[in-house]
Design an enzyme around this catalytic site. Structure first.
Site, mmCIF file in Angstrom:
data_model
loop_
_atom_site.group_PDB
_atom_site.id
_atom_site.type_symbol
_atom_site.label_atom_id
_atom_site.label_comp_id
_atom_site.label_asym_id
_atom_site.label_seq_id
_atom_site.Cartn_x
_atom_site.Cartn_y
_atom_site.Cartn_z
ATOM 1 N N ASP A 96 -5.721 4.724 11.334
ATOM 2 C CA ASP A 96 -5.705 3.830 9.845
ATOM 3 C C ASP A 96 -7.260 4.366 9.230
ATOM 4 O O ASP A 96 -8.234 4.031 10.079
ATOM 5 C CB ASP A 96 -5.741 2.993 10.077
ATOM 6 C CG ASP A 96 -4.204 1.882 9.293
ATOM 7 O OD1 ASP A 96 -4.368 2.208 7.788
ATOM 8 O OD2 ASP A 96 -3.492 1.313 9.675
ATOM 9 N N CYS A 112 -5.130 -11.680 19.830
ATOM 10 C CA CYS A 112 -6.533 -10.659 20.824
ATOM 11 C C CYS A 112 -7.561 -10.038 20.529
ATOM 12 O O CYS A 112 -7.664 -10.322 18.538
ATOM 13 C CB CYS A 112 -5.001 -9.575 19.889
ATOM 14 S SG CYS A 112 -3.482 -9.950 20.340
ATOM 15 N N LYS A 135 -2.511 5.424 6.265
ATOM 16 C CA LYS A 135 -2.507 5.673 8.362
ATOM 17 C C LYS A 135 -2.140 7.348 8.306
ATOM 18 O O LYS A 135 -1.304 7.551 7.181
ATOM 19 C CB LYS A 135 -0.929 5.003 8.832
ATOM 20 C CG LYS A 135 -1.375 3.406 9.106
ATOM 21 C CD LYS A 135 0.252 3.461 9.696
ATOM 22 C CE LYS A 135 0.370 1.531 9.714
ATOM 23 N NZ LYS A 135 0.425 0.785 8.999
ATOM 24 N N CYS A 183 -7.704 -7.752 17.810
ATOM 25 C CA CYS A 183 -7.445 -7.794 16.521
ATOM 26 C C CYS A 183 -7.990 -7.376 14.675
ATOM 27 O O CYS A 183 -9.602 -7.578 14.895
ATOM 28 C CB CYS A 183 -7.294 -9.450 15.535
ATOM 29 S SG CYS A 183 -6.404 -9.642 13.893
ATOM 30 N N ARG A 241 -6.630 -7.796 11.531
ATOM 31 C CA ARG A 241 -6.704 -8.960 10.394
ATOM 32 C C ARG A 241 -7.740 -9.788 11.027
ATOM 33 O O ARG A 241 -6.984 -11.429 10.290
ATOM 34 C CB ARG A 241 -5.404 -8.703 10.290
ATOM 35 C CG ARG A 241 -5.324 -9.375 8.582
ATOM 36 C CD ARG A 241 -3.555 -9.544 8.538
ATOM 37 N NE ARG A 241 -3.346 -7.554 8.397
ATOM 38 C CZ ARG A 241 -2.362 -7.825 8.697
ATOM 39 N NH1 ARG A 241 -1.341 -8.130 9.388
ATOM 40 N NH2 ARG A 241 -1.510 -6.084 8.340
ATOM 41 N N ASP A 284 -8.163 -0.212 14.869
ATOM 42 C CA ASP A 284 -9.147 -0.299 13.534
ATOM 43 C C ASP A 284 -10.488 -0.978 13.520
ATOM 44 O O ASP A 284 -11.230 -1.339 14.782
ATOM 45 C CB ASP A 284 -8.104 -0.615 12.378
ATOM 46 C CG ASP A 284 -7.040 -0.545 12.314
ATOM 47 O OD1 ASP A 284 -7.286 0.769 12.364
ATOM 48 O OD2 ASP A 284 -6.175 -0.975 12.274
ATOM 49 N N ARG A 323 0.720 -1.096 0.199
ATOM 50 C CA ARG A 323 -0.349 -0.313 -0.192
ATOM 51 C C ARG A 323 0.988 1.278 0.037
ATOM 52 O O ARG A 323 0.391 2.265 -0.527
ATOM 53 C CB ARG A 323 -0.890 -0.357 1.484
ATOM 54 C CG ARG A 323 -2.082 0.404 0.792
ATOM 55 C CD ARG A 323 -3.100 0.926 1.490
ATOM 56 N NE ARG A 323 -2.687 0.680 3.213
ATOM 57 C CZ ARG A 323 -3.312 0.527 3.936
ATOM 58 N NH1 ARG A 323 -4.436 -0.236 3.966
ATOM 59 N NH2 ARG A 323 -2.965 0.947 5.210
ATOM 60 N N TYR A 324 2.168 0.802 0.431
ATOM 61 C CA TYR A 324 3.197 2.364 0.201
ATOM 62 C C TYR A 324 4.380 1.518 -0.648
ATOM 63 O O TYR A 324 4.964 1.060 -0.399
ATOM 64 C CB TYR A 324 3.125 2.333 1.808
ATOM 65 C CG TYR A 324 2.334 2.780 2.778
ATOM 66 C CD1 TYR A 324 1.008 4.009 3.424
ATOM 67 C CD2 TYR A 324 1.692 1.810 4.440
ATOM 68 C CE1 TYR A 324 0.346 3.723 3.506
ATOM 69 C CE2 TYR A 324 0.804 2.069 4.574
ATOM 70 C CZ TYR A 324 0.262 2.813 4.864
ATOM 71 O OH TYR A 324 -1.125 3.355 5.873
ATOM 72 N N ARG A 375 7.326 -0.266 1.017
ATOM 73 C CA ARG A 375 7.083 -0.497 1.911
ATOM 74 C C ARG A 375 6.305 -1.239 1.576
ATOM 75 O O ARG A 375 5.477 -1.281 0.882
ATOM 76 C CB ARG A 375 6.652 -0.389 3.657
ATOM 77 C CG ARG A 375 7.653 0.264 4.209
ATOM 78 C CD ARG A 375 6.857 1.612 5.176
ATOM 79 N NE ARG A 375 6.673 2.599 3.993
ATOM 80 C CZ ARG A 375 5.558 3.859 4.182
ATOM 81 N NH1 ARG A 375 5.534 3.606 5.614
ATOM 82 N NH2 ARG A 375 5.393 4.813 4.041
ATOM 83 N N CYS A 379 -0.734 -16.583 15.223
ATOM 84 C CA CYS A 379 -0.738 -16.421 16.545
ATOM 85 C C CYS A 379 -0.486 -16.893 17.868
ATOM 86 O O CYS A 379 -1.139 -17.879 17.730
ATOM 87 C CB CYS A 379 -1.534 -14.862 16.522
ATOM 88 S SG CYS A 379 -1.119 -13.321 15.549
#
Ligand SMILES: *Cc1c(COP(=O)(O)O)cnc(C)c1O
Length: 380
Positions: free
Chosen positions: A321, A120, A328, A123, A125, A284, A103-104, A107, A116
């Site tokens: 975001d 969490c 961001k 989360c 995603r 988010d 997206r950037y 990066r 994971c």
């Protein structure tokens, strides 16, 4: 701690209501999650349960324990707000190769695995995380590395997921070697919560492996000062002493760290452990996570207090975001001056305006107005 103790810690991780009940007396909201899950025939809001025993040991039986809130699901995960999105950062639309998010310009982010050590509850995603896809295949790695070789504007590769440090050393090494062969100049960034939730994974062998991939930085996610436990502190020390620069991203979470005193203690504790606080993120707009979010106005007030208290090296950038892939942006109280009832107007770095819900008035937000680009306004 022997090198394989993290494997045992993971094997003993709690993954069921019964397992949780052995450590905690579940609250009505927590029991409500499991009741709704069985009514839903276990389709549910789509994020697995897994808590390593070492993290569960840090949680107390207090119903509002800030660590418990991050790992024990509550029935509110079934409540979906109209402005929440399965893929709030529009990552799927920015995927030039499988598992590669770009997206950037300079990066890209590679989803090394979907697994994971701990899932969490905040989360973002969750459309991907813990969906039994497992580690990236050899072919996925090869295709992503080939793309990196053909994309000279790329300077930095972020390994994320899932948590890349749940991979075995040799699988992790295979990913590094493939990208390194395609692009000897790449900076690697490893995004991981392992130093927080499974500190025994930071073995001497892993520190050496990471050190060999220089230039490489590790970005952790500590959200509460109590997570800076003695084992986590030793894991951070091992990485820094191995010569690996460490940064931290904190997610601003309701009932976890939504007070300047808590964040001040966390950021100072990180600096003392030679970790630079990098970002403080607004939560988010992922489905079923509204109970974790702090309304934007309150969030910028907390950040303003921190800005008055903390030195430059202890103060992260507060960022949000933007929905629908707006990217961001750093956020200050001044950023919130443009608004309409129930919605802030926030400007992305390329100048587009986006609507962002003011969840302090969640009940009054007109769900007809949403955050999609069609309803965002371009500046003149
Ligand atoms: C957050 C993010 C990055 C990294 O952004 P920084 O501001 O450099 O930390 C890169 N790619 C994607 C897709 C991201 O979401």
């Amino acid at each position: 701690m022997s090198s394989s103790s993290w494997i045992q810690d993971l094997a003993r991780a709690v993954t069921s209501r019964e397992g949780l009940r052995r450590s905690l007396s579940l609250t009505e909201d927590e029991e409500g999650y499991f009741a709704a899950l069985s009514r839903d025939n276990h389709a549910g809001p789509g994020l697995s349960l897994r808590i390593p025993s070492s993290y569960l040991d840090l949680c107390t039986d207090h119903p509002d324990d800030p660590l418990r809130r991050q790992c024990v699901p509550r029935r509110q995960e079934f409540d979906r707000q109209p402005w929440e999105d399965d893929d709030p950062l529009l990552e799927v639309a920015h995927t030039p190769r499988p598992r590669l998010i770009h997206r950037y310009r300079d990066r890209a982010l590679f989803l090394a695995t979907d697994t994971c050590a701990m899932y969490c509850r905040h989360c973002f995603r969750r459309y991907f995380t813990g969906k039994q896809r497992g580690p990236a295949t050899g072919e996925e790695i090869a295709r992503a590395a080939a793309w990196a070789g053909q994309t000279p504007s790329l300077r930095e590769l972020i390994l994320s997921g899932g948590d890349p440090l749940t991979l075995k050393d040799e699988d992790l090494k295979a990913i590094f070697l493939a990208f390194r062969a395609a692009r000897p100049d790449l900076v690697f960034r490893v995004a991981t919560r392992v130093p927080v939730v499974l500190p025994g994974r930071i073995t001497p062998e892993l520190s050496r492996l990471l050190r060999q991939q220089t230039p490489l930085v590790v970005v952790t996610q500590f959200n509460h000062p109590r997570e800076l436990s003695p084992p986590s502190t030793r894991a951070l020390e091992a990485l820094v002493d191995a010569g690996i620069p460490l940064f931290n991203q904190t997610v601003l979470l309701r009932g976890v760290n939504d007070h300047p005193d808590t964040l001040e203690e966390l950021f100072r504790g990180l600096v003392v452990r030679r970790v630079t606080p990098y970002y403080l993120f607004q939560g988010d707009l992922a489905p079923g996570t509204a109970h974790h979010r702090v309304p934007l106005g309150e969030a910028t007030e907390i950040f303003s207090t921190l800005r008055r208290r903390l030195s430059g090296i202890a103060l992260p950038t507060f960022a949000v975001d933007l929905p629908q892939g707006g990217g961001k942006i750093p956020l200050y109280p001044e950023s919130l001056s443009r608004r309409e009832p129930g919605w802030y107007h926030l400007q992305s770095l390329d100048g587009t305006w986006f609507r962002y819900p003011d969840e302090a008035f969640a009940g009054e937000i007109d769900p007809g107005a949403d955050s999609r680009p069609e309803s965002s306004v371009k500046i003149k």
